[in-house]
Design a protein around this motif. Structure first.
Motif, short mmCIF file in Angstrom:
data_model
loop_
_atom_site.label_atom_id
_atom_site.label_comp_id
_atom_site.label_asym_id
_atom_site.label_seq_id
_atom_site.Cartn_x
_atom_site.Cartn_y
_atom_site.Cartn_z
N THR A 1 4.58 2.16 -5.66
CA THR A 1 4.33 2.62 -7.03
C THR A 1 3.36 1.72 -7.78
O THR A 1 2.47 2.21 -8.48
N LYS B 1 0.83 -1.20 0.00
CA LYS B 1 0.00 0.00 0.00
C LYS B 1 0.87 1.25 0.00
O LYS B 1 1.79 1.39 0.80
N GLY B 2 0.60 2.15 -0.93
CA GLY B 2 1.39 3.37 -1.07
C GLY B 2 2.57 3.22 -2.00
O GLY B 2 3.23 4.20 -2.35
N SER C 1 -0.14 2.08 -6.46
CA SER C 1 -0.70 3.36 -6.90
C SER C 1 -1.11 3.31 -8.37
O SER C 1 -2.14 3.89 -8.76
N ASP D 1 -4.30 1.43 -8.62
CA ASP D 1 -5.36 2.34 -8.20
C ASP D 1 -5.73 3.27 -9.36
O ASP D 1 -6.92 3.53 -9.62
N SER D 2 -4.70 3.78 -10.03
CA SER D 2 -4.91 4.71 -11.14
C SER D 2 -5.65 4.02 -12.29
O SER D 2 -6.55 4.60 -12.91
#
Length: 479
Positions: A465, A462-463, A468, A471-472
């Protein structure tokens, strides 16, 4: 098709106006990462439909490593198996290429998924606001009808490294669109000898249809391949597309070998008795079958190295692993030197079935990996901080070997691709093992591998690259 959608209940899904359809190439090295990615996307409360032939979907579930499939959120949609061609032995003499026969056979039947997949997409398009298709880069022809479905869009999933994908495309471009900087390798292995002529044609036909894609997903992470992700972004075919590095797509909880399933494999008990970083793991994946002479040289090299080892000795997969002639138990038993297993008792362990690779690589006793350099194996090893002795056989493996040894500098070569037609002697095997496990150079390599493993694991947390970027991607497809 109605009965297939009967199980596609979207109650409770957060994004119930969007559905994902995942379509892998039906071969283990391609099925596994997309199956894992399907579960990751489903964890965002998005309905995901995983499409394939009956036997290969069964294979996906059987070999899923580290996934809790109880009440699985992924809806598996299986179409009837085609009449697979009868295959000769994967160790048939006088072969001009080491490219696996079963992959050739699979490529010849993939087109049979086009019509039922098209029907599925049309049925789903009437139910959801948007349909997202994530397809293997070698399955573009199967989803080509998507251009006639107004509310559907597709994304290409690359199962090879960003390094390999870039140089594969770069090699095919006659008029280079830009110059490579001096820190980019100049003598990357070409595709010569990597595939059969027939499979090369299959690849070319798939890549012609990648222009239907709205973006690309890569099974890699920025800390590993940031430079090559950027180079892929600069390629003309990708200029208007979104690229996402969402890997490594494997269950990272296996970084702790103690997080085991109830059915503990016998080799883990054996590893528990060994010293830290003292064991070499040897496995050549699901697409490699060695000649008897080469098996004996490898066996002798392992014994002479006096290094503890776990060796997965098995033939390549068959086109259908569940058929009687596809069973792999004990197939290579008689090819070991006489009395070998008795002699190495205490030194090494020989396995002939499917092995829990992530758990082996994540075990503190494992200090190195002799590998064919399939990208899944490379990622699993690097994410566990285990350096690699590279022995490429075909496909993307020669390029992956260069990435591991010359770019990341977390491995050594036992078989250079330029010598691919030569027998690798026991001396070469012994020398490579000693170089990695018992030298100052090897200590530096193992230290870099451990450091890289920490960075790779953080990217998937979590957090990180990769987390993320996933998530994107989810935000983009549910926009």
């Amino acid at each position: 098709m109605a009965e297939l959608l009967a199980n596609s209940d979207d109650n409770g899904y957060k994004h119930n106006q969007v559905a994902v359809v995942a379509i892998p190439l039906p071969a283990q090295g391609h099925i596994n990462p997309l199956f894992n990615l399907s579960h990751l996307i489903a964890s965002y409360e998005i309905p995901v439909h995983f499409v394939g032939f009956v036997s290969h979907n069964r294979q996906a579930k059987l070999r899923a490593h580290g996934l809790d499939q109880t009440n699985s959120p992924v809806n598996i949609i299986s179409f009837h198996d085609p009449p697979f061609t009868s295959l000769p032995s994967p160790r048939e003499p006088n072969k001009t290429s080491k490219f696996p026969i079963h992959l050739q056979c699979i490529s010849e039947v993939c087109h049979l998924l086009r019509h039922p997949t098209s029907q599925l997409l049309r049925a789903l398009s009437a139910k959801y606001r948007r349909i997202i298709v994530i397809h293997d880069s070698l399955m573009a022809s199967v989803i080509q009808d998507i251009k006639s479905i107004q509310n559907a869009e597709s994304y290409t999933f690359h199962t090879s490294s960003a390094f390999t994908i870039f140089f594969t495309i770069w090699e095919s471009i006659i008029n280079k669109p830009f110059n490579l900087t001096s820190d980019i390798p100049k003598h990357v292995p070409t595709g010569n000898g990597c595939y059969s002529p027939e499979f090369n044609k299959f690849i070319a036909n798939q890549y012609k249809l990648l222009n239907l894609s709205s973006g690309r997903l890569y099974n890699t992470c920025r800390p590993l391949e940031d430079k090559y992700m950027d180079l892929n972004t600069k390629l003309p075919a990708n200029e208007k597309l979104k690229l996402f590095a969402v890997g490594p797509i494997n269950p990272m909880m296996k970084a702790s070998y103690k997080a085991r399933s109830k059915n503990k494999h016998e080799c883990l008990d054996w590893l528990d008795q060994q010293e830290r970083d003292s064991v070499i793991y040897v496995s050549f994946g699901t697409t490699t079958s060695m000649a008897e002479e080469q098996i004996k040289e490898l066996a002798d090299g392992l014994e002479r190295s006096a290094q503890k080892f776990v060796w997965v000795l098995r033939d390549a997969d068959k086109v259908d692993i569940f058929k009687e002639d596809g069973l792999l138990k004990g197939h290579d038993h008689d090819q070991l030197p006489e009395g070998y297993e008795e002699r190495v008792k205490g030194l090494g362990l020989v396995l002939r079935d499917w092995a829990p690779q992530l758990e082996i690589l994540g075990h503190p006793a494992t200090g190195g990996f002799i590998s064919h350099c399939g990208w899944n194996s490379c990622l699993e090893s690097l994410s566990m901080g285990v350096p690699i002795i590279t022995w490429p056989m075909h496909s993307d493996q020669p390029k992956n070997s260069m990435l591991v040894t010359e770019v990341l500098r977390v491995g050594v070569v036992v078989k250079d691709w330029a010598r691919r037609d030569e027998l690798i002697t026991s001396n070469a095997v012994e020398s490579a093992i000693r170089r990695l496990m018992a030298s100052n150079e090897g200590e530096g390599i193992r230290k870099r591998a451990r450091e890289l493993g920490n960075v790779v694991r953080k990217s998937a947390a979590k957090g990180g690259t990769s987390c993320s970027e996933l998530d994107s991607f989810v935000s983009h497809i549910t926009r």
